[in-house]
Design a protein around this motif. Structure first.
Motif, PDB file in Angstrom:
ATOM      1  N   ILE A  46      10.694 -13.478  -8.650  1.00  0.00           N
ATOM      2  CA  ILE A  46      10.133 -12.599  -7.611  1.00  0.00           C
ATOM      3  C   ILE A  46       9.901 -13.403  -6.321  1.00  0.00           C
ATOM      4  N   LEU A  47      10.425 -12.873  -5.218  1.00  0.00           N
ATOM      5  CA  LEU A  47      10.304 -13.532  -3.915  1.00  0.00           C
ATOM      6  C   LEU A  47       9.645 -12.631  -2.876  1.00  0.00           C
ATOM      7  N   ALA A  48       9.417 -11.369  -3.229  1.00  0.00           N
ATOM      8  CA  ALA A  48       8.840 -10.433  -2.259  1.00  0.00           C
ATOM      9  C   ALA A  48       7.916  -9.461  -2.984  1.00  0.00           C
ATOM     10  N   SER A  49       6.936  -8.972  -2.259  1.00  0.00           N
ATOM     11  CA  SER A  49       5.939  -8.077  -2.858  1.00  0.00           C
ATOM     12  C   SER A  49       6.199  -6.623  -2.500  1.00  0.00           C
ATOM     13  N   PRO A  50       5.925  -5.706  -3.428  1.00  0.00           N
ATOM     14  CA  PRO A  50       5.554  -6.033  -4.799  1.00  0.00           C
ATOM     15  C   PRO A  50       6.795  -6.278  -5.659  1.00  0.00           C
ATOM     16  N   GLY A  51       6.635  -7.123  -6.689  1.00  0.00           N
ATOM     17  CA  GLY A  51       7.643  -7.185  -7.731  1.00  0.00           C
ATOM     18  C   GLY A  51       7.400  -5.985  -8.640  1.00  0.00           C
ATOM     19  N   VAL A  52       8.443  -5.259  -8.984  1.00  0.00           N
ATOM     20  CA  VAL A  52       8.268  -4.039  -9.792  1.00  0.00           C
ATOM     21  C   VAL A  52       9.010  -4.188 -11.119  1.00  0.00           C
ATOM     22  N   LEU A  53       8.266  -3.999 -12.206  1.00  0.00           N
ATOM     23  CA  LEU A  53       8.863  -4.021 -13.545  1.00  0.00           C
ATOM     24  C   LEU A  53       8.702  -2.629 -14.152  1.00  0.00           C
TER      25      LEU A  53
ATOM     26  N   ILE B  18      11.483   4.662  -3.418  1.00  0.00           N
ATOM     27  CA  ILE B  18      10.766   5.455  -4.417  1.00  0.00           C
ATOM     28  C   ILE B  18      11.728   6.443  -5.097  1.00  0.00           C
ATOM     29  N   GLU B  19      12.757   6.880  -4.342  1.00  0.00           N
ATOM     30  CA  GLU B  19      13.742   7.803  -4.924  1.00  0.00           C
ATOM     31  C   GLU B  19      14.510   7.094  -6.048  1.00  0.00           C
ATOM     32  N   LYS B  20      14.894   5.844  -5.801  1.00  0.00           N
ATOM     33  CA  LYS B  20      15.613   5.101  -6.841  1.00  0.00           C
ATOM     34  C   LYS B  20      14.711   4.835  -8.039  1.00  0.00           C
TER      35      LYS B  20
ATOM     36  N   ILE C 265       3.782   5.759  -5.673  1.00  0.00           N
ATOM     37  CA  ILE C 265       3.758   5.699  -7.141  1.00  0.00           C
ATOM     38  C   ILE C 265       2.613   6.563  -7.685  1.00  0.00           C
ATOM     39  N   ASP C 266       1.497   6.589  -6.959  1.00  0.00           N
ATOM     40  CA  ASP C 266       0.378   7.449  -7.373  1.00  0.00           C
ATOM     41  C   ASP C 266       0.823   8.909  -7.409  1.00  0.00           C
ATOM     42  N   GLU C 267       1.649   9.300  -6.423  1.00  0.00           N
ATOM     43  CA  GLU C 267       2.161  10.675  -6.409  1.00  0.00           C
ATOM     44  C   GLU C 267       3.091  10.926  -7.599  1.00  0.00           C
ATOM     45  N   LEU C 268       3.929   9.908  -7.903  1.00  0.00           N
ATOM     46  CA  LEU C 268       4.813  10.020  -9.078  1.00  0.00           C
ATOM     47  C   LEU C 268       3.986  10.222 -10.348  1.00  0.00           C
TER      48      LEU C 268
ATOM     49  N   ALA D 116       0.826  -1.214   0.000  1.00  0.00           N
ATOM     50  CA  ALA D 116       0.000   0.000   0.000  1.00  0.00           C
ATOM     51  C   ALA D 116       0.861   1.265   0.000  1.00  0.00           C
ATOM     52  N   GLU D 117       1.941   1.238   0.766  1.00  0.00           N
ATOM     53  CA  GLU D 117       2.772   2.431   0.894  1.00  0.00           C
ATOM     54  C   GLU D 117       3.423   2.787  -0.445  1.00  0.00           C
TER      55      GLU D 117
END
Lengths: 305, 83
Positions: B52-59, B72-74, B21-24, B15-16
């Protein structure tokens, strides 16, 4: 100025805010999210009126009450960085530096998961080391995992993983024989971990199979789920409130009053003995009603003066 | 540019990052965000493909960026500079 600042968005905080709002109080709810630890619970089977409900479903219904149009609750996405008394009022500093003023405060900041401090634990976090079965458990279906922690919490995690289809080895901080046997859950009765091994992902757990000797064994696993003792989120109270020896806020369990007038606490962050969603909700209601009475008494005094 | 989040339903730790990402997305109009249920056939395929072993996986544009506790900075730096 607010009548009440509620700090924390778990069940205790949300119910405290809605209870106070129903009493006509102007309420500020400070929270980084409206779910707290509740959202991390897979299945809840003892919530009144529900045979089975997920933590996130329950959190969403609480949040809906909080954000109901017409409610006198202002929600602010933040956390508390400090709290102090200023005369009859309370000043709460938020992360980022803003300060809010309130007649009363209810602290319901809950707990966070602790770590075991094992070699490899930090390095392999999110690479097979996890603290949340709901988040990461599904990636280990059909795989072997170790579950480490206090007997009660670790067993719940192992059961969740078993339901997902993982094979769980259970290592407990205190050896307690589970009352039942569970499919795909193997208890290592005297096992205790010494190191998590892996390069880019978890490959094995080194553990002592028997406390009576120092020979470590290696258990090949793809994941390590940790249910370490939890830690209360009370750092921001920094010497203002009385805490018990474990850092939980000392409260009068009849009123949920903390050691500073006008400050109450509710839920897992308190020194109360029971840490259940139902008890957190009860705490939140008691704290809100006690705070309401406190405000009424203060106002009567002000009128007399 | 498409950010794809792979996670099981009701992932509390997601959720965090979702909110960040919504702000981005508000700041970068060209950004699109897609969600894929990790338990769906498409999600399971991505989980296997990217380990992927942890959530969320980000592509990011179908390329694996990270998983679990993502900065989020990276992510913003990757979006803006490709680094």
């Amino acid at each position: 100025m607010y009548d009440m600042a509620v700090i924390g968005g778990g069940p205790a905080g949300m119910i405290a805010a809605t209870t106070a709002a129903r009493r006509g109080l102007k309420v500020l709810l400070v929270a980084d999210s409206l779910q707290g630890q509740l959202g991390k619970i897979d299945q809840i089977e003892n919530w009144p009126g529900e045979t089975r409900v997920t933590g996130s479903q329950l959190a969403a219904s609480f949040a809906k009450q909080v954000t109901e149009p017409g409610n006198s609750i202002d929600c602010r996405k933040s956390t508390a960085a400090g709290i102090r008394r200023a005369g009859q009022l309370l000043k709460i500093t938020l992360a980022g530096g803003d300060t809010v003023t309130a007649r009363t405060a209810i602290i319901a900041t809950g707990v966070r998961h602790g770590t075991l401090g094992l070699p490899g634990e930090k390095e392999l976090s999110s690479k097979g080391v996890s603290y949340c079965v709901t988040c990461d458990g599904p990636y280990f279906r059909g795989k072997k995992v170790a579950v480490i922690g206090s007997p009660e919490q670790a067993l719940v995690m192992a059961q969740q993983l078993s339901r997902i289809g993982a094979y769980a080895y259970l290592l407990q901080s205190r050896p307690v024989q589970p009352a039942f046997s569970y499919d795909r859950v193997t208890l290592l009765p005297k096992g205790w971990p010494v190191e998590i091994i892996g390069d880019q992902k978890v490959a094995a757990l080194r553990y002592h199979g028997d406390h009576s000797n120092n020979m470590a064994e290696e258990l090949p696993v793809s994941g390590v789920f940790i249910a370490a003792e939890r830690m209360p989120n009370t750092e921001f109270t920094d010497g203002i409130l009385d805490l018990n020896e474990d850092g939980y806020i000392s409260v009068d369990c009849r009123t949920m009053a903390a050691s500073v007038p006008g400050v109450y606490a509710a839920g897992d962050v308190t020194s109360g003995p029971h840490k259940q969603i139902t008890t957190a909700v009860g705490d939140g209601v008691k704290a809100a009603l006690s705070a309401t009475q406190y405000i009424e008494t203060q106002l009567k005094r002000e009128i007399k003066a | 540019m498409i950010i794809t989040l792979v996670s099981p339903p009701d992932c509390p730790n997601c959720a965090e990052l979702q909110a960040e990402i919504d702000e981005l997305k508000n700041r970068y109009s060209e950004l699109e965000v897609a969600h894929i249920d990790a338990l769906s056939p498409e999600g399971e395929k991505l989980v296997l493909q990217h380990g992927i072993l942890a959530s969320p996986g980000v592509l990011v544009d179908s390329q694996f960026f990270g998983m679990g506790a993502i900065s989020i900075e990276k992510l913003e730096s990757h979006i803006t500079t490709g680094s």
